[in-house]
Scaffold this motif. Structure first.
Motif, PDB file in Angstrom:
ATOM      1  N   UNK A 227     -50.816   3.347  12.785  1.00 31.52           N
ATOM      2  CA  UNK A 227     -50.240   3.835  14.055  1.00 31.52           C
ATOM      3  C   UNK A 227     -50.950   4.837  14.726  1.00 31.52           C
ATOM      4  N   UNK A 228     -50.864   4.861  16.219  1.00 31.31           N
ATOM      5  CA  UNK A 228     -51.075   6.056  16.965  1.00 31.31           C
ATOM      6  C   UNK A 228     -52.715   6.284  16.740  1.00 31.31           C
ATOM      7  N   UNK A 229     -53.452   4.994  16.641  1.00 34.20           N
ATOM      8  CA  UNK A 229     -54.950   4.945  16.337  1.00 34.20           C
ATOM      9  C   UNK A 229     -55.547   4.533  17.600  1.00 34.20           C
TER      10      UNK A 229
ATOM     11  N   UNK B  66     -53.248   7.005  10.475  1.00 38.21           N
ATOM     12  CA  UNK B  66     -52.446   7.307  11.909  1.00 38.21           C
ATOM     13  C   UNK B  66     -53.515   8.339  12.631  1.00 38.21           C
ATOM     14  N   UNK B  67     -53.409   8.207  13.687  1.00 38.67           N
ATOM     15  CA  UNK B  67     -54.076   9.158  14.627  1.00 38.67           C
ATOM     16  C   UNK B  67     -55.469   9.207  14.349  1.00 38.67           C
ATOM     17  N   UNK B  68     -56.318   8.106  14.111  1.00 35.59           N
ATOM     18  CA  UNK B  68     -57.774   7.783  13.915  1.00 35.59           C
ATOM     19  C   UNK B  68     -58.293   7.512  15.251  1.00 35.59           C
TER      20      UNK B  68
ATOM     21  N   UNK C 262     -48.288  -0.406  15.199  1.00 33.71           N
ATOM     22  CA  UNK C 262     -47.380   0.091  16.195  1.00 33.71           C
ATOM     23  C   UNK C 262     -48.151   1.244  16.999  1.00 33.71           C
ATOM     24  N   UNK C 263     -48.083   1.116  18.234  1.00 29.55           N
ATOM     25  CA  UNK C 263     -48.472   2.132  19.142  1.00 29.55           C
ATOM     26  C   UNK C 263     -49.976   2.587  18.950  1.00 29.55           C
ATOM     27  N   UNK C 264     -50.738   1.551  18.837  1.00 31.47           N
ATOM     28  CA  UNK C 264     -52.016   1.852  18.778  1.00 31.47           C
ATOM     29  C   UNK C 264     -52.554   1.364  20.281  1.00 31.47           C
ATOM     30  N   UNK C 265     -54.082   1.974  20.560  1.00 29.62           N
ATOM     31  CA  UNK C 265     -54.482   1.780  21.708  1.00 29.62           C
ATOM     32  C   UNK C 265     -56.019   1.220  21.278  1.00 29.62           C
ATOM     33  N   UNK C 266     -56.200  -0.142  21.377  1.00 34.41           N
ATOM     34  CA  UNK C 266     -57.315  -0.961  21.218  1.00 34.41           C
ATOM     35  C   UNK C 266     -58.188  -1.422  22.350  1.00 34.41           C
TER      36      UNK C 266
END
Length: 293
Positions: free
Chosen positions: A87-89, A59-61, A132-136
């Motif tokens: 998540x949240x990457x 997460x958060x990478x 979930x909740x990643x921005x790619x």
């Protein structure tokens, strides 16, 4: 609780090396978070999880400036990566199509190719992943892939199943060949369907330029938004803007032993695309699918 663990070479706040999780590390309940990974090999996976693992959480990478496959979960036998969570990457190639074409390794642009990048890949042995909740951004083969390479063999792999891909933001930006998702499943020689019971929902997929694939069995695609680039053609109907577009948002056109059985596509939004779905049964393995809005 999760035990934090990191494999890599640190340069300041960045990690400029490859992560690998394998069964000989006894990977289980591991947390990787708050790391910027910049750069990577054009011919090797940046992060790889080899089954068996369980409850790996990333997460958060921030993963940037890396070609090829960014994060791969895979198996070579009946063991699986069980319930990984990503998540949240933020994952971004960071190069335009033109910059990528001019890059190359050792002066060979064909090695460092913008058409060979994937964001998150689940292959052959994943059960219960939650993405979930990643921005790619700027992934130019598939942003998120579910696939089996063993479908033409009678191997022991059990496939990719029971995974949830939801609430992600996927942006094709300006690359010439990008698809939102890739579900590439079919039965192995024993008749076991290898990509099944996966859900792709509430994802926002913008500026894609080629069709997503929907094969496999009992997969559910709903409440997503898909937009495509504006393609330009000359007077002869030849594509001139460099995009690898096709006239539909995703396809059920199985080939090479793939199948599409019992899949549901409902309540999605498609725009800036010639048509929503392309369906052709080339394998006599397309049936009992539902497409509805």
């Amino acid at each position: 609780r999760f035990a934090p663990a990191v494999v890599g070479i640190a340069f300041g706040s960045r990690i400029m090396a490859k992560f690998q999780f394998a069964h000989n590390f006894g990977s289980g309940k591991m947390l990787i978070e708050f790391i910027h990974i910049k750069g990577g090999s054009p011919v090797n996976n940046l992060i790889r999880m080899n089954a068996p693992t369980e409850y790996i959480k990333l997460q958060y990478l921030n993963i940037t400036h890396s070609f090829y496959y960014q994060l791969v979960m895979e198996a070579s036998d009946e063991r699986v990566n069980y319930k990984p969570e990503i998540s949240h990457c933020y994952i971004d190639l960071m190069f335009s199509q033109e910059e990528a074409d001019l890059s190359g390794v050792g002066g060979d642009p064909s090695v460092w190719d913008a058409h060979l990048t994937e964001g998150i890949t689940m292959r052959d042995g994943v059960d219960g992943a939650w993405i979930h909740h990643n921005h790619i951004r700027n992934m130019s083969h598939a942003f998120i892939a579910i696939e089996s390479l063993d479908r033409t063999n009678d191997y022991d792999t059990t496939g990719v199943r029971n995974c949830y891909i939801e609430d992600n933001l996927l942006e094709g930006d300006n690359l010439g060949y990008s698809r939102a998702f890739n579900i590439m499943g079919g039965p192995n020689l024993s008749g076991v369907e290898l990509c099944r019971n996966n859900t792709f929902r509430r994802n926002r997929c913008y500026d894609m330029s080629t069709a997503s694939h929907l094969f496999g069995e009992n997969n559910l695609i709903y409440s997503n938004i898909f937009s495509y680039v504006h393609c330009q053609y000359n007077e002869d109907g030849v594509l001139v803007d460099g995009k690898g577009a096709v006239p539909w948002a995703f396809d059920t056109v199985p080939y090479d032993g793939h199948s599409s059985v019992g899949n549901m596509v409902v309540n999605n939004t498609f725009y800036d695309v010639g048509s929503a779905i392309g369906i052709t049964d080339q394998s006599n393995l397309v049936y009992n699918n539902i497409y509805a809005n």
